[in-house]
Design a protein around this motif. Sequence first.
Motif, PDB file in Angstrom:
ATOM      1  N   LEU A   1      20.169  -2.613 -10.658  1.00  0.00           N
ATOM      2  CA  LEU A   1      19.191  -1.680 -11.219  1.00  0.00           C
ATOM      3  C   LEU A   1      18.781  -2.065 -12.628  1.00  0.00           C
ATOM      4  N   ASP A   2      19.770  -2.419 -13.464  1.00  0.00           N
ATOM      5  CA  ASP A   2      19.484  -2.740 -14.855  1.00  0.00           C
ATOM      6  C   ASP A   2      18.657  -4.013 -14.969  1.00  0.00           C
ATOM      7  N   LEU A   3      19.019  -5.042 -14.205  1.00  0.00           N
ATOM      8  CA  LEU A   3      18.282  -6.304 -14.272  1.00  0.00           C
ATOM      9  C   LEU A   3      16.842  -6.121 -13.806  1.00  0.00           C
ATOM     10  N   ALA A   4      16.640  -5.348 -12.739  1.00  0.00           N
ATOM     11  CA  ALA A   4      15.286  -5.131 -12.239  1.00  0.00           C
ATOM     12  C   ALA A   4      14.432  -4.395 -13.264  1.00  0.00           C
ATOM     13  N   ALA A   5      15.001  -3.385 -13.912  1.00  0.00           N
ATOM     14  CA  ALA A   5      14.250  -2.640 -14.923  1.00  0.00           C
ATOM     15  C   ALA A   5      13.899  -3.533 -16.106  1.00  0.00           C
ATOM     16  N   ARG A   6      14.852  -4.360 -16.526  1.00  0.00           N
ATOM     17  CA  ARG A   6      14.590  -5.262 -17.654  1.00  0.00           C
ATOM     18  C   ARG A   6      13.553  -6.322 -17.288  1.00  0.00           C
TER      19      ARG A   6
ATOM     20  N   SER B   1       0.819  -1.213   0.000  1.00  0.00           N
ATOM     21  CA  SER B   1       0.000   0.000   0.000  1.00  0.00           C
ATOM     22  C   SER B   1       0.850   1.259   0.000  1.00  0.00           C
ATOM     23  N   ASP B   2       2.124   1.157   0.391  1.00  0.00           N
ATOM     24  CA  ASP B   2       3.018   2.312   0.421  1.00  0.00           C
ATOM     25  C   ASP B   2       3.671   2.581  -0.928  1.00  0.00           C
ATOM     26  N   LEU B   3       3.534   1.659  -1.885  1.00  0.00           N
ATOM     27  CA  LEU B   3       4.251   1.753  -3.148  1.00  0.00           C
ATOM     28  C   LEU B   3       3.396   2.385  -4.229  1.00  0.00           C
ATOM     29  N   THR B   4       4.059   3.021  -5.186  1.00  0.00           N
ATOM     30  CA  THR B   4       3.366   3.512  -6.376  1.00  0.00           C
ATOM     31  C   THR B   4       3.090   2.330  -7.300  1.00  0.00           C
ATOM     32  N   PRO B   5       2.194   2.478  -8.285  1.00  0.00           N
ATOM     33  CA  PRO B   5       1.928   1.373  -9.213  1.00  0.00           C
ATOM     34  C   PRO B   5       3.193   0.857  -9.914  1.00  0.00           C
ATOM     35  N   ASP B   6       4.084   1.756 -10.323  1.00  0.00           N
ATOM     36  CA  ASP B   6       5.321   1.324 -10.981  1.00  0.00           C
ATOM     37  C   ASP B   6       6.213   0.552 -10.012  1.00  0.00           C
ATOM     38  N   GLU B   7       6.286   0.986  -8.766  1.00  0.00           N
ATOM     39  CA  GLU B   7       7.099   0.280  -7.774  1.00  0.00           C
ATOM     40  C   GLU B   7       6.529  -1.101  -7.493  1.00  0.00           C
ATOM     41  N   ARG B   8       5.216  -1.211  -7.439  1.00  0.00           N
ATOM     42  CA  ARG B   8       4.597  -2.524  -7.230  1.00  0.00           C
ATOM     43  C   ARG B   8       4.897  -3.458  -8.391  1.00  0.00           C
ATOM     44  N   HIS B   9       4.897  -2.910  -9.599  1.00  0.00           N
ATOM     45  CA  HIS B   9       5.201  -3.730 -10.773  1.00  0.00           C
ATOM     46  C   HIS B   9       6.635  -4.243 -10.721  1.00  0.00           C
ATOM     47  N   VAL B  10       7.569  -3.388 -10.323  1.00  0.00           N
ATOM     48  CA  VAL B  10       8.966  -3.810 -10.191  1.00  0.00           C
ATOM     49  C   VAL B  10       9.107  -4.851  -9.089  1.00  0.00           C
ATOM     50  N   LEU B  11       8.405  -4.646  -7.979  1.00  0.00           N
ATOM     51  CA  LEU B  11       8.493  -5.586  -6.862  1.00  0.00           C
ATOM     52  C   LEU B  11       8.014  -6.970  -7.267  1.00  0.00           C
ATOM     53  N   ARG B  12       6.928  -7.046  -8.016  1.00  0.00           N
ATOM     54  CA  ARG B  12       6.438  -8.352  -8.467  1.00  0.00           C
ATOM     55  C   ARG B  12       7.470  -9.066  -9.319  1.00  0.00           C
TER      56      ARG B  12
ATOM     57  N   LEU C   1      13.375 -13.150  -8.191  1.00  0.00           N
ATOM     58  CA  LEU C   1      14.818 -13.251  -8.347  1.00  0.00           C
ATOM     59  C   LEU C   1      15.491 -13.393  -6.990  1.00  0.00           C
ATOM     60  N   ASP C   2      16.600 -14.118  -6.972  1.00  0.00           N
ATOM     61  CA  ASP C   2      17.376 -14.224  -5.740  1.00  0.00           C
ATOM     62  C   ASP C   2      18.082 -12.910  -5.427  1.00  0.00           C
ATOM     63  N   ALA C   3      18.551 -12.212  -6.470  1.00  0.00           N
ATOM     64  CA  ALA C   3      19.236 -10.935  -6.308  1.00  0.00           C
ATOM     65  C   ALA C   3      19.183 -10.201  -7.635  1.00  0.00           C
TER      66      ALA C   3
ATOM     67  N   TRP D   1      25.307  -9.072  -7.810  1.00  0.00           N
ATOM     68  CA  TRP D   1      23.949  -8.534  -7.827  1.00  0.00           C
ATOM     69  C   TRP D   1      23.697  -7.978  -6.420  1.00  0.00           C
ATOM     70  N   PRO D   2      23.796  -6.680  -6.233  1.00  0.00           N
ATOM     71  CA  PRO D   2      23.885  -6.122  -4.873  1.00  0.00           C
ATOM     72  C   PRO D   2      22.578  -6.111  -4.077  1.00  0.00           C
ATOM     73  N   TYR D   3      21.422  -6.223  -4.731  1.00  0.00           N
ATOM     74  CA  TYR D   3      20.159  -6.058  -4.015  1.00  0.00           C
ATOM     75  C   TYR D   3      19.394  -7.384  -3.954  1.00  0.00           C
ATOM     76  N   HIS D   4      18.703  -7.604  -2.849  1.00  0.00           N
ATOM     77  CA  HIS D   4      17.783  -8.726  -2.777  1.00  0.00           C
ATOM     78  C   HIS D   4      16.571  -8.316  -1.958  1.00  0.00           C
ATOM     79  N   CYS D   5      15.452  -8.914  -2.275  1.00  0.00           N
ATOM     80  CA  CYS D   5      14.170  -8.556  -1.668  1.00  0.00           C
ATOM     81  C   CYS D   5      13.815  -9.580  -0.611  1.00  0.00           C
ATOM     82  N   THR D   6      13.424  -9.109   0.566  1.00  0.00           N
ATOM     83  CA  THR D   6      13.042 -10.032   1.629  1.00  0.00           C
ATOM     84  C   THR D   6      11.584 -10.471   1.496  1.00  0.00           C
TER      85      THR D   6
END
Length: 228
Positions: A184-189, A163-174, A179-181, A216-221
């Motif tokens: 920026l470029d991989l997430a956008a693609r 609920s805190d995310l914008t529609p574009d942020e939710r799309h990226v999160l999905r 992905l394990d990690a 791959w520096p970022y990962h989502c919990t």
Amino acid sequence: MLLDTFEDIGDRTHRDFERLLQRVVWLMPNAVFIITGRSRLQWVDPGLQGQLDFTGPDSWPGLAADSLPPPSAASPAADGRQILIGDFSAEDCDDYLARRLSRDGQPLIPPAIRQVITGRSHGLPLYLALAVMRYLEIRRSGRAPEPGDFDHDFGALIARTLSDLTPDERHVLRSVALLDAFDLDLAARAAGMTHQAPVMRLIERPFVREDSFSLWPYHCTLKAPSRD
């Protein structure tokens, strides 16, 4: 002064109320403000000049990410007036769970369950609060809670986070939740986007962790639910 659920004052686009509260904090250095929320405080970002009155590391030196002291450090950061707290350490989580529910001075939640909750929480206070509520709910049903009852994410946590995310942020999160990690470029693609702005906003969220030494520096919990 406690400003809890700070994310409710705006959507990071309309910042008029946040600007007012920031000015109050700035003009009252003799008061202690504790600001908590599901989203990171952005006041140290110089890119917000014009949206907020006081921005950047010169105004908020203690809120910069590199000023966060290690969990064992007792000394305040930067100028001694601004302290970035961050997420709970494993010791903090266990201490909270042990103190939150007790009987005759002894923790009500057994160590095995506290260990599972701590590992799944990633240091997020909201997860700990939901786990305590879940523990009490199971006890009221007449069954003894078990570690397996807490080895999962809470739907309420995910719903409040989304609920805190914008529609574009939710799309990226999905996309990155599969992905394990990522970087920026991989997430956008993966999200099918030609620009990285939503990804850059998403990685500021507390459920995205960074390891600058990894390929791959970022990962989502927050992970996508299993279809098994």
